[in-house]
Design an enzyme around this catalytic site. Structure first.
Site, PDB file in Angstrom:
ATOM      1  N   GLY A  47       0.835  -1.206   0.000  1.00 50.72           N
ATOM      2  CA  GLY A  47       0.000   0.000   0.000  1.00 50.72           C
ATOM      3  C   GLY A  47       0.861   1.244   0.000  1.00 50.72           C
ATOM      4  O   GLY A  47       1.009   1.905   1.031  1.00 50.72           O
ATOM      5  N   SER A  63       1.228   3.480  -3.404  1.00 53.85           N
ATOM      6  CA  SER A  63       0.678   4.470  -4.349  1.00 53.85           C
ATOM      7  C   SER A  63      -0.733   4.898  -3.977  1.00 53.85           C
ATOM      8  O   SER A  63      -1.524   4.118  -3.465  1.00 53.85           O
ATOM      9  CB  SER A  63       0.635   3.876  -5.762  1.00 53.85           C
ATOM     10  N   GLU A 117      12.783  -3.886  -3.891  1.00 50.96           N
ATOM     11  CA  GLU A 117      11.705  -4.036  -4.889  1.00 50.96           C
ATOM     12  C   GLU A 117      12.248  -3.942  -6.320  1.00 50.96           C
ATOM     13  O   GLU A 117      11.803  -4.645  -7.212  1.00 50.96           O
ATOM     14  CB  GLU A 117      10.645  -2.950  -4.662  1.00 50.96           C
TER      15      GLU A 117
HETATM   16  C1  LIG Z   1       1.262  -3.375 -13.024  1.00 44.86           C
HETATM   17  C2  LIG Z   1       1.416  -2.383 -11.888  1.00 44.86           C
HETATM   18  C3  LIG Z   1       1.413  -2.850 -10.584  1.00 44.86           C
HETATM   19  C4  LIG Z   1       1.534  -1.951  -9.527  1.00 44.86           C
HETATM   20  N1  LIG Z   1       1.490  -2.430  -8.244  1.00 44.86           N
HETATM   21  C5  LIG Z   1       1.557  -1.560  -7.213  1.00 44.86           C
HETATM   22  C6  LIG Z   1       1.429  -2.034  -5.870  1.00 44.86           C
HETATM   23  O1  LIG Z   1       1.269  -3.229  -5.624  1.00 44.86           O
HETATM   24  N2  LIG Z   1       1.463  -1.136  -4.879  1.00 44.86           N
HETATM   25  C7  LIG Z   1       1.633   0.198  -5.086  1.00 44.86           C
HETATM   26  O2  LIG Z   1       1.689   0.954  -4.123  1.00 44.86           O
HETATM   27  N3  LIG Z   1       1.753   0.681  -6.347  1.00 44.86           N
HETATM   28  C8  LIG Z   1       1.702  -0.167  -7.406  1.00 44.86           C
HETATM   29  N4  LIG Z   1       1.807   0.309  -8.698  1.00 44.86           N
HETATM   30  C9  LIG Z   1       1.894   1.751  -8.905  1.00 44.86           C
HETATM   31  C10 LIG Z   1       3.227   2.227  -9.418  1.00 44.86           C
HETATM   32  O3  LIG Z   1       4.249   2.143  -8.484  1.00 44.86           O
HETATM   33  C11 LIG Z   1       2.986   3.633  -9.927  1.00 44.86           C
HETATM   34  O4  LIG Z   1       2.190   3.487 -11.095  1.00 44.86           O
HETATM   35  C12 LIG Z   1       4.240   4.363 -10.277  1.00 44.86           C
HETATM   36  O5  LIG Z   1       4.947   4.705  -9.123  1.00 44.86           O
HETATM   37  C13 LIG Z   1       3.930   5.636 -11.070  1.00 44.86           C
HETATM   38  O6  LIG Z   1       3.001   6.435 -10.415  1.00 44.86           O
HETATM   39  P1  LIG Z   1       1.667   6.965 -11.155  1.00 44.86           P
HETATM   40  O7  LIG Z   1       0.981   5.816 -11.796  1.00 44.86           O
HETATM   41  O8  LIG Z   1       0.913   7.813 -10.189  1.00 44.86           O
HETATM   42  O9  LIG Z   1       2.203   7.881 -12.342  1.00 44.86           O
HETATM   43  P2  LIG Z   1       2.623   9.404 -12.270  1.00 44.86           P
HETATM   44  O10 LIG Z   1       3.391   9.684 -11.037  1.00 44.86           O
HETATM   45  O11 LIG Z   1       1.412  10.233 -12.549  1.00 44.86           O
HETATM   46  O12 LIG Z   1       3.611   9.493 -13.504  1.00 44.86           O
HETATM   47  C14 LIG Z   1       3.141   9.379 -14.853  1.00 44.86           C
HETATM   48  C15 LIG Z   1       4.276   9.739 -15.774  1.00 44.86           C
HETATM   49  O13 LIG Z   1       4.649  11.093 -15.513  1.00 44.86           O
HETATM   50  C16 LIG Z   1       6.045  11.246 -15.675  1.00 44.86           C
HETATM   51  N5  LIG Z   1       6.642  11.744 -14.412  1.00 44.86           N
HETATM   52  C17 LIG Z   1       6.113  11.670 -13.167  1.00 44.86           C
HETATM   53  N6  LIG Z   1       6.958  12.224 -12.279  1.00 44.86           N
HETATM   54  C18 LIG Z   1       8.035  12.663 -12.963  1.00 44.86           C
HETATM   55  C19 LIG Z   1       9.255  13.314 -12.580  1.00 44.86           C
HETATM   56  N7  LIG Z   1       9.511  13.630 -11.300  1.00 44.86           N
HETATM   57  N8  LIG Z   1      10.156  13.575 -13.570  1.00 44.86           N
HETATM   58  C20 LIG Z   1       9.895  13.253 -14.857  1.00 44.86           C
HETATM   59  N9  LIG Z   1       8.754  12.635 -15.268  1.00 44.86           N
HETATM   60  C21 LIG Z   1       7.841  12.348 -14.341  1.00 44.86           C
HETATM   61  C22 LIG Z   1       6.596   9.903 -16.059  1.00 44.86           C
HETATM   62  O14 LIG Z   1       6.615   9.819 -17.467  1.00 44.86           O
HETATM   63  C23 LIG Z   1       5.561   8.929 -15.563  1.00 44.86           C
HETATM   64  O15 LIG Z   1       5.600   7.745 -16.291  1.00 44.86           O
HETATM   65  C24 LIG Z   1       1.682  -0.564  -9.778  1.00 44.86           C
HETATM   66  C25 LIG Z   1       1.676  -0.110 -11.100  1.00 44.86           C
HETATM   67  C26 LIG Z   1       1.550  -0.993 -12.141  1.00 44.86           C
HETATM   68  C27 LIG Z   1       1.552  -0.456 -13.542  1.00 44.86           C
END
Ligand SMILES: Cc1cc2nc3c(=O)[nH]c(=O)nc-3n(C[C@H](O)[C@H](O)[C@H](O)COP(=O)(O)OP(=O)(O)OC[C@H]3O[C@@H](n4cnc5c(N)ncnc54)[C@H](O)[C@@H]3O)c2cc1C
Length: 383
Positions: free
Chosen positions: A137, A139, A254
């Site tokens: 937990g 994101s 991780e």
């Molecule tokens: C298959 C899968 C399984 C997952 N499982 C888990 C889980 O079990 N537990 C959990 O907690 N999370 C989980 N996640 C979440 C994952 O860790 C997040 O999706 C990831 O950290 C990205 O966060 P976000 O989706 O909010 O994207 P955002 O933070 O909105 O980012 C989207 C895009 O914006 C750009 N970006 C964002 N920040 C920056 C920056 N500082 N500099 C440059 N570019 C940037 C990048 O291109 C990025 O790809 C999972 C995700 C996936 C796809």
């Protein structure tokens, strides 16, 4: 598999093969028995999508999970390098390992590093036996890459804490017995201050799990809501308010494993076999040669990360580099296969199609590519 394919597969990209040959053959044999008995079909991304509690428990009974944990907590007291050999073989077999993957990979080590003796005794042996299934937990809808912005809160209550908030993309939450939770317990000068880690029971009153279906129509991740969920004081992991420092360490566990380069290994095997059949396609041979060379480098990096963990380190930057390069490698394997005739063959569709649909997540989960690059760059600037 033909000679070229055999030569090019993992045992011929030197990393940790020799010292762990016995372990490797034990895992191969065990996975092959289950596969041949029709108990699983090898697939890409098995560490996240293929869940079979019985498979995990059988591995545990053979000392093949919790390998690096001390024996007093049900572990095998072995090295991270040995664990790497086992995880490589499980991924290579495309085996159903999701039930124990998260707990074994990062929660057990985090509790062993930061937990109280009471928490270690309560939780670690249950991870080691395969009984405790963990989800992560971290994101939230407004806090993914910017993890320090989590809004889920925990406030002190009689004998513990009351948690309120909303997590998203929580892999296997619907099958988990326990959750690791990052929550805000105080507001500090910086958003990185005042975060605390907790271990909570998924059957606690006030926990609601809602499925999210992915691009391929599969249900592996979820949204999880917490409404006045009581967490006993003994379930705080480490020091309240110091969660940021701890979670950064945990992320190296991780990000720093073989799954960051081998989650689509079944597709690579198909590419190798197809390249061998296309004897005259020099371009394809050159592409495959490049990929195999990169695989050897990635395996070496995995080995270096495992060795650093054996020295008691949490190799944050090395793990970020491995994940960044491993994701790029896996993407390029799929792209190389896309240009062959093989993916026109409907019989092949399942192997390729499944990996293709899973691949957009590779560069996001566990940290987006751009975020990993800036993490590495910041470290470089400091040295
Ligand atoms: C298959 C899968 C399984 C997952 N499982 C888990 C889980 O079990 N537990 C959990 O907690 N999370 C989980 N996640 C979440 C994952 O860790 C997040 O999706 C990831 O950290 C990205 O966060 P976000 O989706 O909010 O994207 P955002 O933070 O909105 O980012 C989207 C895009 O914006 C750009 N970006 C964002 N920040 C920056 C920056 N500082 N500099 C440059 N570019 C940037 C990048 O291109 C990025 O790809 C999972 C995700 C996936 C796809």
């Amino acid at each position: 598999m033909n000679t070229l394919a055999r030569k090019a597969t993992m045992e011929h990209t030197p990393a940790v093969a020799e010292p762990c040959a016995g372990l490797r053959s034990q895992v191969r044999q065990f996975a092959a028995e289950w596969r041949d008995a029709g108990r699983y079909t090898p697939r890409s991304d098995s560490w996240l999508r293929s869940f079979d509690l019985e498979f995990s428990k059988q591995l545990a009974a053979r000392g093949l999970i919790a390998m690096t944990y001390p024996k007093e907590f049900g572990g095998a007291g072995r090295t991270h390098v040995e664990r790497l050999a086992v995880t490589e073989e499980l991924l290579r077999a495309g085996a159903p390992v999701a039930a124990h993957w998260i707990g074994d990979r990062q929660i057990g080590p985090a509790i062993l590093r930061h937990g109280t003796r009471e928490l270690q005794e309560e939780i670690v042996p249950r991870i080691a036996s395969g009984d405790a299934v963990f989800c992560l937990g971290m994101s939230e809808p407004e806090a993914g890459s910017d993890l320090a912005s989590v809004r889920t809160s925990a406030q002190t209550a009689d004998g513990g804490w009351l948690v309120n908030g909303h997590k998203i993309w929580t892999t296997q939450a619907h099958r988990s017995t326990h959750a690791y939770l990052l929550a805000r317990t105080a507001s500090g000068e910086r958003k990185h201050d005042g975060l605390t880690e907790f271990i909570l029971d998924m059957d606690s009153e006030g926990v609601t799990v809602t499925p999210i279906v992915d691009l391929a129509g599969e249900h592996h991740f979820n949204e999880v809501r917490f409404e006045n969920v009581f967490v006993p004081a003994r379930r705080v992991l480490g020091e309240p308010g110091r969660g940021w420092r701890q979670v950064i360490e945990q992320l190296s566990f991780e990000r720093g494993g073989a799954e960051r380069a081998l989650s689509s290994y079944p597709v690579l095997v198909e590419l190798i076999a197809e390249t061998a059949r296309q004897r005259d396609d020099q371009e394809l041979h050159a592409v495959l040669g490049g990929l195999i060379a990169r695989l050897a480098v990635l395996r070496r990096l995995c080995f270096e990360v495992a060795r650093a963990m054996d020295e008691g380190q949490a190799p944050v930057q090395q793990a970020a580099a491995l994940k960044y390069l491993g994701n790029a490698f896996e993407h390029d394997v799929i792209e190389a296969l896309r240009r062959t005739d093989l993916c026109q063959d409907p019989a092949f569709d399942s192997v390729f199609g499944q990996a293709l649909l899973a691949s957009p997540a590779f560069g996001l989960r566990g940290g987006a590519a751009e975020v990993l690059l800036s993490l590495i760059a910041r470290q470089e600037a400091r040295t």
